[in-house]
Write a protein that holds these residues in place. Structure first.
Motif, PDB file in Angstrom:
ATOM      1  N   THR A 189       0.934  -1.317   0.358  1.00 28.50           N
ATOM      2  CA  THR A 189      -0.005  -0.221  -0.133  1.00 28.50           C
ATOM      3  C   THR A 189       1.010   1.565  -0.376  1.00 28.50           C
ATOM      4  O   THR A 189       1.827   1.337   0.413  1.00 28.50           O
ATOM      5  N   PRO A 190       0.340   2.452  -0.471  1.00 27.48           N
ATOM      6  CA  PRO A 190       1.213   3.861   0.037  1.00 27.48           C
ATOM      7  C   PRO A 190       1.315   3.961   1.117  1.00 27.48           C
ATOM      8  O   PRO A 190       2.982   4.321   1.165  1.00 27.48           O
ATOM      9  N   LYS A 191       0.810   3.576   2.182  1.00 30.46           N
ATOM     10  CA  LYS A 191       0.913   3.966   3.598  1.00 30.46           C
ATOM     11  C   LYS A 191       2.014   3.462   3.721  1.00 30.46           C
ATOM     12  O   LYS A 191       2.843   3.660   4.136  1.00 30.46           O
ATOM     13  N   ILE A 192       2.367   2.473   3.508  1.00 27.20           N
ATOM     14  CA  ILE A 192       3.407   1.104   4.044  1.00 27.20           C
ATOM     15  C   ILE A 192       4.647   2.563   2.823  1.00 27.20           C
ATOM     16  O   ILE A 192       5.841   1.628   3.720  1.00 27.20           O
ATOM     17  N   PHE A 193       4.188   2.401   1.919  1.00 27.43           N
ATOM     18  CA  PHE A 193       5.542   2.462   1.291  1.00 27.43           C
ATOM     19  C   PHE A 193       6.640   3.910   1.648  1.00 27.43           C
ATOM     20  O   PHE A 193       7.227   4.069   1.690  1.00 27.43           O
ATOM     21  N   ILE A 194       5.104   4.727   2.180  1.00 22.45           N
ATOM     22  CA  ILE A 194       6.078   6.443   2.433  1.00 22.45           C
ATOM     23  C   ILE A 194       6.342   6.032   3.732  1.00 22.45           C
ATOM     24  O   ILE A 194       7.632   7.045   3.934  1.00 22.45           O
TER      25      ILE A 194
END
Length: 386
Positions: free
Chosen positions: A355-360
């Motif tokens: 997910t984007p949350k994990i990435f950022i």
């Protein structure tokens, strides 16, 4: 701290995983944006509309909007013309030359590497074989230019203090090409835009740009032999070729808007993928819909798809060993036999790893680590985060 973010090119046609990385970084870091060319800041549909973006002399070259890659020999020279002297931290999102910006000793340069330059390394002979530039006397010149490009690519890697790789597969390629360690942070996949659906319809799906390394003709030939229903979505130079190849069981829709792609992904029995990708976002998007994946078992797919024959409790697809029609046919036949064991819930759960949350969160944490490790150190290259 003053940040600059460098990407290769920004055009309405460039909407892949590397552009999603740029978008997410800009959503959390106040950075000035630079690229070889920019046609997004004048695009009313783009999140970059109206933004000031630094570019190079290639911006005004004929037909640059439709693909600056045609000026390949000039790309290293162009990227080196970006003047980033006023910045403390340089962030690059690189799949070709973005990492080659010139930096100063006091500056920190962190590169998110999507891949070492494909046409200079792994896919050199594929590009030469499929291009008129690879034939005759012109072919000799092209080979020499690629040779010089590889030399520049290795030298320019020394401009980078820390590498981030988008997969373990890419990390190995970075080591092989540059002899540099890298931190693996998977790219963001917006899984929330895909609806989860447990009831599937009786057709297989592939979504891809129709270019040679994606191996779409291989998928078409396999389903010609299988006689099973296949829907193909995508556009590119091989569109007419696959249309001529396809039998009546194959439906070719060409390029489609995201809403149509999302509907087909959620309804399809399985998603078929035959490319060797550095990461590969499409298989993750399919799993977000609860759709199993039949994919080539190399590259990023080994990290995003769990073969049900190995992961009997939480498998999400079938991986085939060779990039051949025979191997794919066998994999589809295996899926027909045991695919019912794959649970849509497990597919969705697997997709939540990206997910984007994990990435950022991972990206910002690594950035902080790099800043702290570089304080008082004259050679941050020596620090390894593997």
């Amino acid at each position: 701290m003053k940040y600059a973010l460098v990407h290769e090119w920004l055009t309405p046609k460039a909407t892949g995983g590397s552009e999603l990385v740029v978008k997410d970084i800009l959503g959390h870091i106040n950075a000035d944006l630079y690229a070889l060319i920019d046609f997004e800041s004048t695009n009313p549909q783009s999140y970059l509309y109206g933004r000031q973006i630094g570019t190079t002399f290639l911006q005004n070259f004929p037909k640059a909007r439709n693909g600056v890659q045609k000026y390949l020999p000039l790309l290293p020279l162009a990227i080196e013309q970006l003047d980033l002297r006023d910045y403390d931290i340089i962030l690059s999102s690189s799949h070709a030359v973005a990492k080659g910006v010139i930096t100063r000793p006091h500056q920190l340069h962190i590169c998110y590497c999507h891949t070492p330059m494909r046409y200079a390394w792994d896919l050199t002979f594929d590009y030469l074989q499929d291009s008129r530039a690879g034939q005759g006397v012109l072919g000799i010149l092209t080979r020499y230019l690629l040779h010089r490009l590889r030399q520049w690519d290795v030298i320019s890697s020394n401009q980078v203090d820390y590498f981030i790789a988008n997969s373990q597969h890419t990390a190995r390629r970075i080591w092989r090409c540059y002899r540099r360690s890298s931190k693996v942070i998977y790219p963001p996949v917006d899984i929330d835009r895909f609806s989860f659906q447990t009831q599937k319809e009786d057709f297989y799906l592939t979504v891809s740009r129709l270019v040679s390394y994606k191996k779409i003709p291989l998928i078409v030939e396999a389903f010609n032999q299988l006689g099973l229903p296949l829907v193909l979505i995508g556009d590119g130079p091989q569109l007419e070729l696959v249309r001529q190849m396809a039998k009546s069981n194959i439906t070719i829709l060409g390029g489609q808007p995201n809403s149509v792609v999302e509907q087909y992904m959620s309804r399809s029995k399985a998603f078929v993928y035959a490319a060797c990708e550095d990461f590969g976002i499409a298989p993750v998007e399919a799993q977000a819909c609860g759709t199993p994946v039949i994919a080539l078992g190399t590259g990023g797919a080994l990290e995003t798809v769990k073969d049900i024959r190995k992961f009997t409790k939480n498998g999400t697809g079938i991986l085939f060993e060779q990039q051949t029609v025979e191997s794919l046919v066998k994999a589809v036949e295996t899926f027909c036999e045991i695919g019912h064991q794959i649970k849509p819930d497990n597919c969705r759960l697997q997709a939540t790893r990206f997910t984007p949350k994990i990435f950022i969160s991972s990206y910002l944490a690594f950035l902080d680590d790099c800043r702290l490790s570089s304080v008082g150190k004259s050679s941050p290259n020596k620090i390894s985060f593997l």
